[in-house]
Design a protein around this motif. Structure first.
Motif, PDB file in Angstrom:
ATOM      1  N   PHE A   1      36.917  57.478  78.842  1.00 44.53           N
ATOM      2  CA  PHE A   1      37.083  56.607  77.680  1.00 44.53           C
ATOM      3  C   PHE A   1      36.949  55.151  78.089  1.00 44.53           C
ATOM      4  CE2 PHE A   1      39.706  54.015  74.873  1.00 44.53           C
ATOM      5  CZ  PHE A   1      39.380  54.483  73.611  1.00 44.53           C
ATOM      6  N   LEU A   2      36.062  54.421  77.416  1.00 46.43           N
ATOM      7  CA  LEU A   2      35.853  53.000  77.691  1.00 46.43           C
ATOM      8  C   LEU A   2      35.944  52.208  76.398  1.00 46.43           C
ATOM      9  CD1 LEU A   2      35.033  50.639  79.592  1.00 46.43           C
ATOM     10  CD2 LEU A   2      32.645  51.191  79.063  1.00 46.43           C
TER      11      LEU A   2
ATOM     12  N   LEU B   1      40.305  53.967  85.585  1.00 42.25           N
ATOM     13  CA  LEU B   1      39.006  53.948  86.234  1.00 42.25           C
ATOM     14  C   LEU B   1      38.592  52.527  86.611  1.00 42.25           C
ATOM     15  CD1 LEU B   1      37.189  56.629  84.023  1.00 42.25           C
ATOM     16  CD2 LEU B   1      38.330  56.922  86.226  1.00 42.25           C
ATOM     17  N   GLN B   2      37.406  52.395  87.150  1.00 38.39           N
ATOM     18  CA  GLN B   2      36.952  51.161  87.804  1.00 38.39           C
ATOM     19  C   GLN B   2      37.112  49.885  86.984  1.00 38.39           C
ATOM     20  OE1 GLN B   2      32.823  51.269  88.860  1.00 38.39           O
ATOM     21  NE2 GLN B   2      32.890  49.371  90.047  1.00 38.39           N
ATOM     22  N   LYS B   3      36.757  49.901  85.712  1.00 43.20           N
ATOM     23  CA  LYS B   3      36.781  48.682  84.910  1.00 43.20           C
ATOM     24  C   LYS B   3      38.130  48.407  84.270  1.00 43.20           C
ATOM     25  CE  LYS B   3      31.895  48.534  83.496  1.00 43.20           C
ATOM     26  NZ  LYS B   3      30.989  48.519  82.311  1.00 43.20           N
ATOM     27  N   HIS B   4      39.058  49.332  84.383  1.00 37.63           N
ATOM     28  CA  HIS B   4      40.300  49.228  83.621  1.00 37.63           C
ATOM     29  C   HIS B   4      41.079  47.949  83.919  1.00 37.63           C
ATOM     30  CE1 HIS B   4      43.607  50.595  81.192  1.00 37.63           C
ATOM     31  NE2 HIS B   4      44.447  50.330  82.166  1.00 37.63           N
ATOM     32  N   ASN B   5      41.547  47.309  82.832  1.00 36.86           N
ATOM     33  CA  ASN B   5      42.368  46.097  82.925  1.00 36.86           C
ATOM     34  C   ASN B   5      41.635  44.968  83.645  1.00 36.86           C
ATOM     35  OD1 ASN B   5      44.843  44.998  82.070  1.00 36.86           O
ATOM     36  ND2 ASN B   5      45.716  45.182  84.114  1.00 36.86           N
ATOM     37  N   LYS B   6      40.307  44.934  83.501  1.00 37.47           N
ATOM     38  CA  LYS B   6      39.490  43.888  84.116  1.00 37.47           C
ATOM     39  C   LYS B   6      38.887  43.006  83.024  1.00 37.47           C
ATOM     40  CE  LYS B   6      39.554  45.555  88.458  1.00 37.47           C
ATOM     41  NZ  LYS B   6      38.421  46.371  88.973  1.00 37.47           N
TER      42      LYS B   6
ATOM     43  N   ILE C   1      39.573  54.528  81.094  1.00 35.17           N
ATOM     44  CA  ILE C   1      40.543  55.557  81.439  1.00 35.17           C
ATOM     45  C   ILE C   1      39.922  56.957  81.390  1.00 35.17           C
ATOM     46  CG2 ILE C   1      42.798  56.549  80.861  1.00 35.17           C
ATOM     47  CD1 ILE C   1      43.360  53.944  79.280  1.00 35.17           C
ATOM     48  N   GLU C   2      40.231  57.748  82.376  1.00 35.65           N
ATOM     49  CA  GLU C   2      39.951  59.182  82.290  1.00 35.65           C
ATOM     50  C   GLU C   2      41.173  59.809  81.623  1.00 35.65           C
ATOM     51  OE1 GLU C   2      39.442  63.048  85.177  1.00 35.65           O
ATOM     52  OE2 GLU C   2      38.695  61.112  85.920  1.00 35.65           O
ATOM     53  N   LEU C   3      41.078  60.093  80.345  1.00 32.55           N
ATOM     54  CA  LEU C   3      42.224  60.522  79.560  1.00 32.55           C
ATOM     55  C   LEU C   3      42.834  61.811  80.087  1.00 32.55           C
ATOM     56  CD1 LEU C   3      40.790  59.771  76.008  1.00 32.55           C
ATOM     57  CD2 LEU C   3      42.407  58.365  77.309  1.00 32.55           C
TER      58      LEU C   3
ATOM     59  N   TRP D   1      51.657  64.348  76.448  1.00 28.54           N
ATOM     60  CA  TRP D   1      50.886  63.914  77.615  1.00 28.54           C
ATOM     61  C   TRP D   1      51.843  63.388  78.686  1.00 28.54           C
ATOM     62  CZ3 TRP D   1      45.798  60.856  76.278  1.00 28.54           C
ATOM     63  CH2 TRP D   1      44.998  61.613  75.421  1.00 28.54           C
ATOM     64  N   PRO D   2      51.675  63.803  79.929  1.00 30.54           N
ATOM     65  CA  PRO D   2      52.526  63.273  81.004  1.00 30.54           C
ATOM     66  C   PRO D   2      52.208  61.822  81.329  1.00 30.54           C
ATOM     67  CG  PRO D   2      50.790  64.658  81.899  1.00 30.54           C
ATOM     68  CD  PRO D   2      50.726  64.812  80.415  1.00 30.54           C
ATOM     69  N   SER D   3      50.968  61.411  81.072  1.00 31.20           N
ATOM     70  CA  SER D   3      50.525  60.025  81.284  1.00 31.20           C
ATOM     71  C   SER D   3      49.297  59.807  80.417  1.00 31.20           C
ATOM     72  CB  SER D   3      50.179  59.770  82.758  1.00 31.20           C
ATOM     73  OG  SER D   3      48.998  60.474  83.115  1.00 31.20           O
ATOM     74  N   VAL D   4      48.871  58.564  80.303  1.00 26.95           N
ATOM     75  CA  VAL D   4      47.678  58.309  79.513  1.00 26.95           C
ATOM     76  C   VAL D   4      46.441  58.793  80.242  1.00 26.95           C
ATOM     77  CG1 VAL D   4      47.238  55.989  80.444  1.00 26.95           C
ATOM     78  CG2 VAL D   4      46.498  56.553  78.102  1.00 26.95           C
ATOM     79  N   GLY D   5      46.536  58.905  81.563  1.00 27.91           N
ATOM     80  CA  GLY D   5      45.415  59.375  82.354  1.00 27.91           C
ATOM     81  C   GLY D   5      45.171  58.492  83.562  1.00 27.91           C
TER      82      GLY D   5
END
Length: 568
Positions: free
Chosen positions: A252-253, A307-312, A267-269, A300-304
């Motif tokens: 998910f982007l 990935l590389q671009k997250h929070n950038k 994120i990889e959900l 869900w135990p976590s959002v997932g």
């Protein structure tokens, strides 16, 4: 959701000239390590757009169209000027080739001989010469980033640019500007970008590294059926249209356009979601909620996995132009030479094009990548709207077909199901300007009508809006008027909308206005001067038309805050 793939008035008037291409290079040199920096005002800024001399498009000689350039490239003629050899070129050698009959430019480490392209450049030789003899990468990205220059200049490839230490590059450039130096550059450029003391020579100015934007805060929460991704942007002009979503599998982007930068959620959900997304924005705080629907009601135990671009973040001007393979959903005829295309975005993609923004279409013609820009429109002005536009799963484009054009003959051949490469949207119009004006006067020529479609629709559909709308629509002939029946119907139904039609090549049966844009005509089309503080003037059409409207607006005393030019 889309197709699955990889990635009121009573006078009448028309359009005529082709949709203008993007402007040619416009930049200045500066004393940074790379010696290049976008000119000020910025090319897409209101200051720049209000300059009638900016972004001029010249009339090319016969036989100098894009298709003619493609044919020349396939003729076998040596366009490199070096016999087809691949050279290694340093900065000093590059600087020597800065004459109109001997011009090279470096783009991303590659050197091209642009001499043969001079007469084919829509911005004219003067504009192209601004980049002669220097590394024009940053300049090109500022204006032409969406163009595939590698394909356009493939046959002009000279060689690779040798890497030069920053300090040496600065000294080399200064030498080229000295009397007798190889560069034929206006000395005022050096003076404008240097500091000169009373007792000493000019020296390069200090370079200050710009501060990075404050990183938005990210959070998430879930219910039995949904997962909500929260981004605190603190930008009060944030709109849901500035959130683009792409999903492939659980990858998910979300790309958020926040002022002059971009922020990513990547994120990889943890679990599967449906392809329906809901985006909500708090206008007071700029908080964005991206609501995802779970495929199952499990916790869900976590959002997932991040990935590389997250929070950038990345500066908007540095964003790479990306394309998605869309497919034709429908094609309908608008006029004898214009069509309305509905394009479905790939499954999993949500992209609502903001008001006044455009996308690029890309297609390979005779081995060359050709790109053209088109403003997104609504499917109708008066009828029922397509809900998929609001969902961000389809885009409507109104396109004029030119029989001898480079790209539109291919567009004319498209039918339902055909693939089309479509870019992420670009533009700079602020929708907020529509909420603070009382009078909106739009001057459009031909397909310059397209950005006005969304402005009109937005103001008419907004129940809180009391903006008075006037469209002054220039065309060649009556048959060229886009959506004439709809415009007439809207003018009859709404006491806030009127339209003046003006034809330049009217036949004997035409009883409406004729002529072209003039200062007197423009003045007569605008509200009384006492009301001008609540006025917004918008203009779009062939570049000479838009530049004239800009010039007249300035002569009539209107400020930059009261004017916006849509440039093609």
């Amino acid at each position: 959701m889309g197709c699955t793939s990889s990635s009121k008035s009573q006078d009448k008037t028309k359009k005529g000239s082709p949709t203008p291409s993007r402007s040619s290079m416009d930049y200045k040199m500066a004393g940074k390590d790379n010696l290049l920096q976008p000119s000020f005002p910025a090319l897409n800024s209101q200051q720049r757009l209000s300059d009638a001399k900016a972004r001029n498009k010249v009339e090319l000689k016969p036989g100098r169209s894009l298709m003619d350039w493609i044919r020349l490239g396939r003729s076998g003629e040596d366009l490199t000027g070096v016999g087809g050899k691949v050279l290694e070129v340093d900065a000093e050698e590059l600087a020597k080739h800065n004459q109109i009959n001997d011009a090279w430019i470096a783009l991303r480490g590659k050197v091209y001989n642009i001499t043969p392209y001079m007469e084919y450049h829509p911005g004219g030789e003067e504009e192209l010469m601004r980049g002669a003899g220097i590394d024009g990468t940053q300049l090109f990205d500022e204006v032409h980033k969406w163009v595939n220059y590698e394909s356009m200049l493939e046959k002009c490839f000279v060689g690779k640019l040798k890497s030069t230490p920053p300090a040496h590059r600065r000294v080399s450039l200064l030498r080229t500007l000295e009397p007798g130096g190889p560069a034929n550059t206006n000395k005022s450029l050096l003076k404008a970008n240097s500091t000169e003391s009373k007792n000493g020579p000019m020296s390069p100015p200090a370079f200050k590294v710009p501060e990075s934007p404050t990183l938005p805060k990210f959070d998430w929460f879930q219910t039995k059926t949904t997962v909500t991704l929260v981004v605190y942007t603190k930008w009060k002009s944030m709109k849901s249209d500035f959130v683009v979503i792409d999903k492939q599998g659980n990858n998910f982007l979300a790309t958020l356009y926040i002022e002059d930068y971009i922020y990513y959620l990547h994120i990889e959900l943890a679990e599967a979601i449906s392809l329906h997304y809901e985006v909500k924005v708090n206008a007071d705080t700029g908080k964005v909620d991206i609501i995802l629907t779970k495929e199952s009601e499990k916790q869900w135990p976590s959002v997932g996995k991040h990935l590389q671009k997250h929070n950038k973040t990345v500066k908007l001007k540095d964003q790479e132009i990306t394309y998605r393979t869309c497919c034709v959903d429908s094609v309908s005829q608008v006029t004898h030479d214009s069509k309305l295309l509905c394009l479905s975005l790939p499954e999993g993609t949500r992209m609502c094009v903001p008001v006044g923004y455009h996308v690029h279409l890309q297609h390979k013609v005779s081995g060359m990548e050709v790109v053209r820009s088109y403003t997104a429109v609504t499917p109708t002005l008066t009828g029922e709207q397509d809900p998929r536009v609001k969902d961000g799963s389809v885009i409507y484009l109104m396109i004029k077909i030119y029989k001898n054009g480079a790209l539109t003959p291919w567009i004319d051949s498209l039918s339902k199901g055909d693939p089309v490469e479509v870019s992420t949207f670009t533009g700079n119009f602020s929708e907020d300007r529509l909420s603070v004006c009382q009078n909106l006067v739009m001057f459009a020529a031909g397909t310059g009508f397209t950005p006005m479609v969304r402005l009109i629709h937005h103001c008419i559909e907004d129940t809180k809006s009391r903006v008075n709308l006037k469209l002054v629509f220039f065309n060649k002939r009556e048959e060229d008027i886009l959506w004439y029946d709809q415009l007439q119907s809207l003018a009859e139904k709404s006491d806030r909308f009127s339209c003046d039609y003006i034809l330049s090549e009217a036949d004997s049966g035409w009883s409406g206005k004729t002529g072209r844009i003039t200062l007197d005509l423009m003045k007569a089309s605008l509200p009384q001067q006492t009301e001008k503080s609540n006025l917004l003037i918008c203009a779009c059409g062939p570049t000479p038309f838009t530049n004239l409207v800009t010039k007249f607006a300035k002569e009539l005393g209107y400020s930059e805050s009261e004017y916006h030019a849509f440039q093609g």
